[in-house]
Design an enzyme around this catalytic site. Structure first.
Site, PDB file in Angstrom:
ATOM      1  N   ARG A 139       0.864  -1.173   0.000  1.00 32.84           N
ATOM      2  CA  ARG A 139       0.000   0.000   0.000  1.00 32.84           C
ATOM      3  C   ARG A 139       0.903   1.227   0.000  1.00 32.84           C
ATOM      4  O   ARG A 139       1.979   1.222   0.613  1.00 32.84           O
ATOM      5  CB  ARG A 139      -0.910   0.018   1.229  1.00 32.84           C
ATOM      6  CG  ARG A 139      -1.841  -1.182   1.346  1.00 32.84           C
ATOM      7  CD  ARG A 139      -2.665  -1.079   2.625  1.00 32.84           C
ATOM      8  NE  ARG A 139      -3.584  -2.205   2.762  1.00 32.84           N
ATOM      9  CZ  ARG A 139      -3.315  -3.323   3.456  1.00 32.84           C
ATOM     10  NH1 ARG A 139      -2.137  -3.443   4.081  1.00 32.84           N
ATOM     11  NH2 ARG A 139      -4.191  -4.304   3.525  1.00 32.84           N
ATOM     12  N   LYS A 162      -2.708  -1.185   7.821  1.00 35.65           N
ATOM     13  CA  LYS A 162      -4.103  -0.738   7.772  1.00 35.65           C
ATOM     14  C   LYS A 162      -4.958  -1.433   8.826  1.00 35.65           C
ATOM     15  O   LYS A 162      -5.879  -0.836   9.386  1.00 35.65           O
ATOM     16  CB  LYS A 162      -4.659  -1.028   6.368  1.00 35.65           C
ATOM     17  CG  LYS A 162      -6.102  -0.636   6.144  1.00 35.65           C
ATOM     18  CD  LYS A 162      -6.506  -0.943   4.719  1.00 35.65           C
ATOM     19  CE  LYS A 162      -7.969  -0.615   4.474  1.00 35.65           C
ATOM     20  NZ  LYS A 162      -8.382  -0.935   3.086  1.00 35.65           N
ATOM     21  N   HIS A 233      -2.881   3.353  -6.677  1.00 37.10           N
ATOM     22  CA  HIS A 233      -3.225   2.097  -6.010  1.00 37.10           C
ATOM     23  C   HIS A 233      -3.312   0.934  -6.997  1.00 37.10           C
ATOM     24  O   HIS A 233      -3.235  -0.235  -6.594  1.00 37.10           O
ATOM     25  CB  HIS A 233      -4.552   2.257  -5.261  1.00 37.10           C
ATOM     26  CG  HIS A 233      -4.830   1.150  -4.288  1.00 37.10           C
ATOM     27  ND1 HIS A 233      -4.041   0.912  -3.175  1.00 37.10           N
ATOM     28  CD2 HIS A 233      -5.801   0.198  -4.267  1.00 37.10           C
ATOM     29  CE1 HIS A 233      -4.519  -0.125  -2.510  1.00 37.10           C
ATOM     30  NE2 HIS A 233      -5.583  -0.575  -3.150  1.00 37.10           N
ATOM     31  N   ARG A 236      -0.716  -1.791  -6.852  1.00 37.82           N
ATOM     32  CA  ARG A 236      -0.951  -2.903  -5.922  1.00 37.82           C
ATOM     33  C   ARG A 236      -1.855  -3.946  -6.573  1.00 37.82           C
ATOM     34  O   ARG A 236      -1.610  -5.152  -6.462  1.00 37.82           O
ATOM     35  CB  ARG A 236      -1.572  -2.360  -4.628  1.00 37.82           C
ATOM     36  CG  ARG A 236      -1.940  -3.420  -3.582  1.00 37.82           C
ATOM     37  CD  ARG A 236      -2.312  -2.718  -2.283  1.00 37.82           C
ATOM     38  NE  ARG A 236      -2.993  -3.578  -1.339  1.00 37.82           N
ATOM     39  CZ  ARG A 236      -2.389  -4.382  -0.458  1.00 37.82           C
ATOM     40  NH1 ARG A 236      -1.066  -4.458  -0.441  1.00 37.82           N
ATOM     41  NH2 ARG A 236      -3.085  -5.101   0.398  1.00 37.82           N
ATOM     42  N   HIS A 267      -3.927  -8.608   3.810  1.00 39.22           N
ATOM     43  CA  HIS A 267      -5.384  -8.542   3.802  1.00 39.22           C
ATOM     44  C   HIS A 267      -5.938  -9.064   5.124  1.00 39.22           C
ATOM     45  O   HIS A 267      -5.421 -10.041   5.673  1.00 39.22           O
ATOM     46  CB  HIS A 267      -5.963  -9.372   2.648  1.00 39.22           C
ATOM     47  CG  HIS A 267      -5.757  -8.737   1.314  1.00 39.22           C
ATOM     48  ND1 HIS A 267      -5.734  -9.453   0.128  1.00 39.22           N
ATOM     49  CD2 HIS A 267      -5.570  -7.437   0.956  1.00 39.22           C
ATOM     50  CE1 HIS A 267      -5.539  -8.621  -0.883  1.00 39.22           C
ATOM     51  NE2 HIS A 267      -5.438  -7.405  -0.409  1.00 39.22           N
ATOM     52  N   TYR A 276      -9.456 -10.243  -6.686  1.00 38.47           N
ATOM     53  CA  TYR A 276      -8.546 -10.030  -7.816  1.00 38.47           C
ATOM     54  C   TYR A 276      -8.784 -11.016  -8.950  1.00 38.47           C
ATOM     55  O   TYR A 276      -8.304 -10.807 -10.072  1.00 38.47           O
ATOM     56  CB  TYR A 276      -7.088 -10.101  -7.340  1.00 38.47           C
ATOM     57  CG  TYR A 276      -6.687  -8.904  -6.532  1.00 38.47           C
ATOM     58  CD1 TYR A 276      -6.639  -7.639  -7.108  1.00 38.47           C
ATOM     59  CD2 TYR A 276      -6.380  -9.012  -5.181  1.00 38.47           C
ATOM     60  CE1 TYR A 276      -6.284  -6.525  -6.373  1.00 38.47           C
ATOM     61  CE2 TYR A 276      -6.014  -7.912  -4.433  1.00 38.47           C
ATOM     62  CZ  TYR A 276      -5.972  -6.667  -5.029  1.00 38.47           C
ATOM     63  OH  TYR A 276      -5.636  -5.571  -4.298  1.00 38.47           O
TER      64      TYR A 276
END
Length: 301
Positions: A139, A162, A233, A236, A267, A276
């Site tokens: 990130r 995060k 982003h 990523r 994650h 994804y």
């Protein structure tokens, strides 16, 4: 109700969730319910409170915050009513990511190296940052918080991410060598110095990175099929999709690869990683083919 909410927040935070927005919402709801003389969640009260949100998306988020709370507390106290989570019919949609080609990433790095001042640290800073994001899938917030000490012989130490987790991200030899070249030019004074610095020597700020990256996208001539500007982003997203495209064949092996990728990317759950699969047509074709093979022929991939 406030005491129960506090206990719920404490438990959730102990498992790694920040809960700052949930705290604001649940305490707002508790005050609203108290105004009606209620000490437990009532479905109609929750809906009435959620309706105060200015948009459908916000009303949906408000109601779902209450639903998550109720699912937890009903185990001990069934007097709390569970509202219908989809009462407002909101659907969360994700903007399709732009998956950068290797050539587009090369063009971005080349454009970064042409930044001004020529011969200064700034061009190398942005070129190294873009290369690092492309090679690791970090990130941008994680990359900008890196210190010199976070670059270890075993990889990058990503602290307090995060979801308040810390993880170690292995680096390919070429990526590690690139960082060392940058540090040799950067010449930090201490281990706690930021890895990437701005014009005045302080930590590089996100707003400066975003504005510069948007200009670099234009200079590199990168456009999407929808004509929307590719995002920072999306680097990523690109890393995750390329990793999945290179995953081993076979259900058990690809499942293990997916779990490893989820951990690598930090994650909070594997559902974020499975998203994804939708990002590129070839991945969706593979999923569809496996499904058709199972349904019609009983074959398992």
């Amino acid at each position: 109700m406030l005491t129960t909410i506090e206990a719920y927040l404490t438990l959730r935070r102990a498992t790694g969730f920040a809960m700052s927005n949930a705290e604001y919402l649940l305490k707002s709801f508790a005050a609203f319910a108290a105004g009606r003389g209620q000490t437990h969640v009532h479905t109609q009260t929750a809906i009435d409170w959620a309706t105060l949100g200015p948009s459908v998306a916000q009303r949906d988020a408000r109601l779902k915050a209450v639903c998550r709370f109720v699912r937890h507390v009903r185990v001990d106290d069934a007097r709390h009513e569970l509202p219908p989570a989809n009462h407002f019919g909101a659907r969360k949609t994700r903007r399709p990511p732009h998956i950068y080609s290797a050539q587009e990433i090369d063009h971005l790095i080349e454009a970064a190296l042409r930044l001004r001042p020529k011969g200064g640290l700034r061009p190398l800073t942005y070129a190294t940052l873009i290369a690092l994001l492309s090679a690791t899938g970090l990130r941008i917030s994680e990359a900008l918080k890196l210190t010199v000490a976070d670059v270890t012989g075993d990889g990058l130490l990503i602290r307090e991410t995060k979801f308040r987790k810390t993880r170690l991200v292995p680096l390919h030899d070429t990526a590690a060598a690139g960082l060392q070249r940058y540090l040799a030019r950067r010449r930090p004074r201490a281990d706690d110095d930021p890895m990437f610095i701005g014009k005045r020597g302080g930590p590089l700020r996100y707003i400066a990175v975003k504005e510069t990256f948007d200009r670099l996208v234009g200079k590199a001539g990168i456009v999407t099929a929808t004509r929307r500007r590719p995002r920072l982003h999306d680097l990523r997203h690109t890393f995750a999709v390329r990793a999945l495209q290179g995953s081993p064949a076979g259900r058990s092996r690809s499942g293990a690869h997916m779990a490893a990728l989820s951990t690598y990317m930090g994650h909070v759950n594997i559902y974020a990683t499975y998203w994804y699969l939708e990002a590129t047509a070839d991945l969706m074709r593979d999923v569809a083919a496996a499904g058709e093979g199972f349904i019609y022929d009983g074959r398992r991939s």
